[in-house]
Scaffold this motif. Sequence first.
Motif, PDB file in Angstrom:
ATOM      1  N   VAL A 310      49.218  43.704  36.688  1.00  0.00           N
ATOM      2  CA  VAL A 310      47.840  43.383  37.052  1.00  0.00           C
ATOM      3  C   VAL A 310      47.784  43.231  38.558  1.00  0.00           C
ATOM      4  N   ARG A 311      46.767  43.770  39.192  1.00  0.00           N
ATOM      5  CA  ARG A 311      46.653  43.671  40.640  1.00  0.00           C
ATOM      6  C   ARG A 311      46.279  42.248  41.019  1.00  0.00           C
ATOM      7  N   LEU A 312      47.231  41.507  41.585  1.00  0.00           N
ATOM      8  CA  LEU A 312      46.999  40.139  42.003  1.00  0.00           C
ATOM      9  C   LEU A 312      46.828  40.027  43.507  1.00  0.00           C
ATOM     10  N   GLN A 313      47.060  41.112  44.235  1.00  0.00           N
ATOM     11  CA  GLN A 313      46.937  41.085  45.687  1.00  0.00           C
ATOM     12  C   GLN A 313      45.696  41.877  46.097  1.00  0.00           C
ATOM     13  N   PRO A 314      44.746  41.232  46.840  1.00  0.00           N
ATOM     14  CA  PRO A 314      43.582  41.989  47.318  1.00  0.00           C
ATOM     15  C   PRO A 314      44.034  43.137  48.225  1.00  0.00           C
ATOM     16  N   LYS A 315      43.302  44.248  48.192  1.00  0.00           N
ATOM     17  CA  LYS A 315      43.669  45.427  48.978  1.00  0.00           C
ATOM     18  C   LYS A 315      43.109  45.358  50.389  1.00  0.00           C
ATOM     19  N   LEU A 316      41.906  44.797  50.515  1.00  0.00           N
ATOM     20  CA  LEU A 316      41.293  44.757  51.838  1.00  0.00           C
ATOM     21  C   LEU A 316      41.165  43.337  52.383  1.00  0.00           C
ATOM     22  N   PRO A 318      42.152  39.442  52.897  1.00  0.00           N
ATOM     23  CA  PRO A 318      43.369  38.633  52.842  1.00  0.00           C
ATOM     24  C   PRO A 318      43.149  37.346  52.046  1.00  0.00           C
ATOM     25  N   TRP A 319      44.266  36.757  51.600  1.00  0.00           N
ATOM     26  CA  TRP A 319      44.188  35.507  50.823  1.00  0.00           C
ATOM     27  C   TRP A 319      43.673  34.331  51.657  1.00  0.00           C
ATOM     28  N   ARG A 320      43.813  34.427  53.008  1.00  0.00           N
ATOM     29  CA  ARG A 320      43.302  33.325  53.818  1.00  0.00           C
ATOM     30  C   ARG A 320      41.787  33.175  53.712  1.00  0.00           C
ATOM     31  N   THR A 321      41.107  34.174  53.164  1.00  0.00           N
ATOM     32  CA  THR A 321      39.660  34.058  52.933  1.00  0.00           C
ATOM     33  C   THR A 321      39.351  32.981  51.903  1.00  0.00           C
ATOM     34  N   THR A 866      39.321  59.256  55.305  1.00  0.00           N
ATOM     35  CA  THR A 866      40.175  60.019  54.377  1.00  0.00           C
ATOM     36  C   THR A 866      39.472  60.352  53.070  1.00  0.00           C
ATOM     37  N   GLY A 867      38.141  60.197  53.016  1.00  0.00           N
ATOM     38  CA  GLY A 867      37.391  60.682  51.869  1.00  0.00           C
ATOM     39  C   GLY A 867      36.847  59.649  50.912  1.00  0.00           C
ATOM     40  N   ALA A 868      37.106  58.370  51.134  1.00  0.00           N
ATOM     41  CA  ALA A 868      36.570  57.334  50.232  1.00  0.00           C
ATOM     42  C   ALA A 868      35.061  57.224  50.405  1.00  0.00           C
ATOM     43  N   THR A 869      34.350  57.201  49.281  1.00  0.00           N
ATOM     44  CA  THR A 869      32.885  57.062  49.346  1.00  0.00           C
ATOM     45  C   THR A 869      32.492  55.598  49.560  1.00  0.00           C
ATOM     46  N   ARG A 870      31.234  55.415  49.932  1.00  0.00           N
ATOM     47  CA  ARG A 870      30.746  54.048  50.130  1.00  0.00           C
ATOM     48  C   ARG A 870      30.822  53.240  48.827  1.00  0.00           C
ATOM     49  N   LEU A 871      30.501  53.893  47.679  1.00  0.00           N
ATOM     50  CA  LEU A 871      30.533  53.192  46.399  1.00  0.00           C
ATOM     51  C   LEU A 871      31.944  52.767  46.033  1.00  0.00           C
ATOM     52  N   GLN A 872      32.936  53.632  46.324  1.00  0.00           N
ATOM     53  CA  GLN A 872      34.318  53.276  46.037  1.00  0.00           C
ATOM     54  C   GLN A 872      34.768  52.078  46.877  1.00  0.00           C
ATOM     55  N   LEU A 873      34.373  52.103  48.149  1.00  0.00           N
ATOM     56  CA  LEU A 873      34.723  50.969  49.005  1.00  0.00           C
ATOM     57  C   LEU A 873      34.034  49.685  48.542  1.00  0.00           C
ATOM     58  N   LEU A 874      32.776  49.831  48.086  1.00  0.00           N
ATOM     59  CA  LEU A 874      32.049  48.651  47.606  1.00  0.00           C
ATOM     60  C   LEU A 874      32.723  48.081  46.358  1.00  0.00           C
ATOM     61  N   LEU A 878      34.257  44.367  46.022  1.00  0.00           N
ATOM     62  CA  LEU A 878      33.816  43.444  44.967  1.00  0.00           C
ATOM     63  C   LEU A 878      34.984  42.995  44.102  1.00  0.00           C
ATOM     64  N   GLY A 879      35.940  43.910  43.855  1.00  0.00           N
ATOM     65  CA  GLY A 879      37.126  43.504  43.112  1.00  0.00           C
ATOM     66  C   GLY A 879      37.929  42.461  43.863  1.00  0.00           C
ATOM     67  N   ASP A 880      38.042  42.639  45.192  1.00  0.00           N
ATOM     68  CA  ASP A 880      38.735  41.630  45.991  1.00  0.00           C
ATOM     69  C   ASP A 880      37.993  40.301  45.977  1.00  0.00           C
ATOM     70  N   VAL A 881      36.640  40.376  46.022  1.00  0.00           N
ATOM     71  CA  VAL A 881      35.839  39.150  46.024  1.00  0.00           C
ATOM     72  C   VAL A 881      36.025  38.384  44.719  1.00  0.00           C
ATOM     73  N   LEU A 882      35.985  39.081  43.590  1.00  0.00           N
ATOM     74  CA  LEU A 882      36.186  38.406  42.307  1.00  0.00           C
ATOM     75  C   LEU A 882      37.590  37.804  42.232  1.00  0.00           C
ATOM     76  N   LEU A 883      38.581  38.541  42.731  1.00  0.00           N
ATOM     77  CA  LEU A 883      39.950  38.050  42.701  1.00  0.00           C
ATOM     78  C   LEU A 883      40.091  36.776  43.534  1.00  0.00           C
ATOM     79  N   LEU A 884      39.368  36.713  44.649  1.00  0.00           N
ATOM     80  CA  LEU A 884      39.422  35.525  45.502  1.00  0.00           C
ATOM     81  C   LEU A 884      38.494  34.418  45.017  1.00  0.00           C
TER      82      LEU A 884
END
Length: 956
Positions: A310-316, A318-321, A866-874, A878-884
């Motif tokens: 399970v992804r426990l580390q945010p990608k963008l 940081p945990w200090r947030t 490198t090709g990431a869309t705005r929706l993918q970044l969003l 949001l996944g990082d926000v929920l994780l934090l």
Amino acid sequence: MIVQQYDSYAAAQQDATGDDFVFPTTTFSHNGTEHRVVGIPKNAPSEISQLSVSWRNATIPSPPSRGFHGPVSEPTRQQVQTQTGETTSIQIVPYSEEDSIFPQSWYIGDVESVRSLGDTGAFLIHTKQGTTNSQQLPQEGTMSPSLFAYFLGGMQQVLQTLLAATIAAGLLILVVIHNITVMSIRDRLTEIAVIRSTGGSARRVIGIFALRAGIIALVGSVLGYAIGVIAIRAIVNLAIFAGLPISLDPTVTASSARILLVVLVFLVGVGTLAGAIATRTVVLPPPSQLWNNNQTATPSQRQWLSSSRVRLQPKLLPWRTLIPATTTLTVFALIVILSSSLVGALAPLATTSTGTVTEPGSPYPMASRIDSQYASALRSEGLSASPEIIVAQVSDGKPYLARGANYTAFAAVSDAHLTKGHPPRSENQAVIGRDLAQTLNKSTGDTIVVGGSTSPAVSQVTIVGEYRAPGMLDDQLIIPLPTAHTLSTKPGTVHFIRTAGGKPNQILDPQGDASNSESQHKKMRITSVSAPEEALLNQPVPVSVTVENTGSSERTRKVAASIGSETQQRSVTLQPGEETQIQMNMSLSQPGNQTLQVGHYSQPIRVYEQSPLVLPILPEEAPPGSQVAISVQTITERNITDATVSVGETTATTNDQGIALITLPSEPGTYELTAQKGERTRTSQIQVSRDASRRLFADIEVTPKRGSVYTTPEAEIRVVNPWGKELTRNISLVTPAQTRTQTRTVPTYNLSQREVTLEKSTEPGSADQFAPGEYTVSIVSNGTTLASDNYVVVGDERIRSTLAQNTQYSAGSGLGQAVEMVFGNFKLLLFGMIGLAGLTTIGSTTSTFAQVVHSRRRSIGIYRATGATRLQLLKLLLGDVLLLSIPAVIIAVVSALSTVYLLSFSDLMTVFGIQLNVATDPYMLLGVGIGALLLSCIGVLLAVVPFLTAQPTELQ
């Protein structure tokens, strides 16, 4: 005045100043009841003029030349027992003044007379002018009159709570300004490096950014105030348009301007501090290392993260947030929990299951004055009703509410129950709510001084019980109505009557919907049943049943009465509003304990095969050698002839009237008096004492026992002199309307009998003329009650019409209406506070995530390039926000609850004497968690929009 209670008269005198008065006080017992007595010093004035009001003078009663003033109608002597256990005889005379700062039920004497009764405490009364005008309430003693001080102390508690809210707002500003400053510093690293490399001091760099942050806080506070005024005016206009009560007023006064200035200075100071803290990260390292801020994971961390399913580390992000996010969400949870605690305390006051009957046109319930006997009319309609008086108190600097009420009636309309002790049984006893007991640090057995809220008066009660009740109802001291009358309204008058159950608005609106009225009053009902508690085998037992037709049409009902195996029925037809009594004679065929059952009424009856002997006229005490007539009867009042009566060495036989003349022993002591007829024996005791006085015996019977306000009852009075000596006494007939007194000489061994019509009050518009309820008619001789009987005034359609004219009904409790009058619609206030907390949280979380996203702008630019869309970044963000946010929300709720629990141990959770209980409803806490998650998502959406809309090359 400020009243302090001392256990020592000497200690009170030592603490007194030239403007103070010391009143010694003690208690004694008379007939098993404890009474308080107060000594009046010689230098005490007859009136404290600066405390007198138009409706009551602050009179200090003057002691009599001999003995004590007391609650008697004629001069008399009483045998009393002091605190040391000694028995003494004191002279009691009636009061000569109506107004007094002390209750009329207390005894008043001079200092020497009171101190002669044994160990004394004292009341120290400060009466210096200007004491109550100070903004600082005295931390010792009870104030009277206390209404101004109550609101002053309550508002000081509100300001303390607002101070805590201001500190919480400071934390949010600290987070917001810190985030803004960090982003500003990150954008200016090159300029900072140049300043540092060319000799600029760290103090100068910190000063620049601290000043900038302070200016941002100042401008933000001013703009926030302007927006707040506009928002409040919009809320006020919307509430007025919707017809909701609201009392918010954004007008700036001199007092509020001073408070706003203090708050502004505090917030600007917090902003300046946040800017200084944020700058420390760029003034500590060397200028060459200002760009070396990236942290990388260690090999062991990367290996562990790569092996996690399970992804426990945010990608963008940081945990200090987690730290600033938790801080902002904690403040949001704290505001919601505090608001819910406030509503949890106030909500029970405005439930539709309860109501308040007040005087028509009164601006608020505590300004109302209605007759307390209206409660009996409401009870006769099947409602629970409690006449009550609110007495605002300030004790040792703490404001709280005392409520004058009969505890049984109060509990019936308040869902209250005792957890310790017992209900008040006399005027000097009270029960206290559990929360107020904690606030005042009082428990059962403690005494507490209570003062008048708008009247210069003082009393003292002993706490004999502790109760629990919903909301703020257990933040009060429940004192008996007679005690509240001495502190507030005149006897028989209350502020309001609280009701529960039924529909009092239909009772008080006889012109209402006919179908509803018919549904409310559709049955004939049994209102009372009377029968003797003792009876003889195979002898007729008289049973009286009162039946009332409360419907709107003629009705017929069969009334059945049963005792054991015997049942009798009567059929009765009544017109609307008519009432009648049914008489039945029932015979009992089995001895022992039987139960009379009539409808839902039941009464135990003891059945004897042969009547036991009864001694209806037997003195408890008598002088030595006195002659007394002893009457011997059966329980059916049949005289017993040839019965032997003996006391000591004297024996006599009853004549055909059932009377034996006995000469009592000449030596003092306790003697047994025995009456015997065959195998039947009755034994009692008589005290022979030289201090005993000969008193009359009396009996009174009121007929009918029940009637409407238009019924004229009559009383049959019998006065007996059983002594072998002619007696001259003052005899008073005390009725609900008046007291008649005459001096009569009663011959030896005499029985006099007469009938008296109980006239109604002759005063115009007197409430006694109309109010239903239960009244007592008494025979009093020289201050001693010889006999009494009760008379009940019942309501009918005309009574309901009178109630409708003299009262008005509204849903909720009296205090609930007062709260809404002061604070407006507190549910609207709740939603406003939660909405404000939500907006503030969105702002602070937006700044938090904006700062973090700003630090990751290059990574976002690389993803975009490198090709990431705005929706993918969003979705990634949001996944990082929920994780934090999930751990942040859990930590925030726990931290907020812990903070509120800590506050509950201080005065910050007590407002106007009301202790706010921590709201821990699981649904509310779940709602807080879900709301915090949504606010975090909204915050990151607002923060990331500028970075998603910018070109990748602009994010370097």
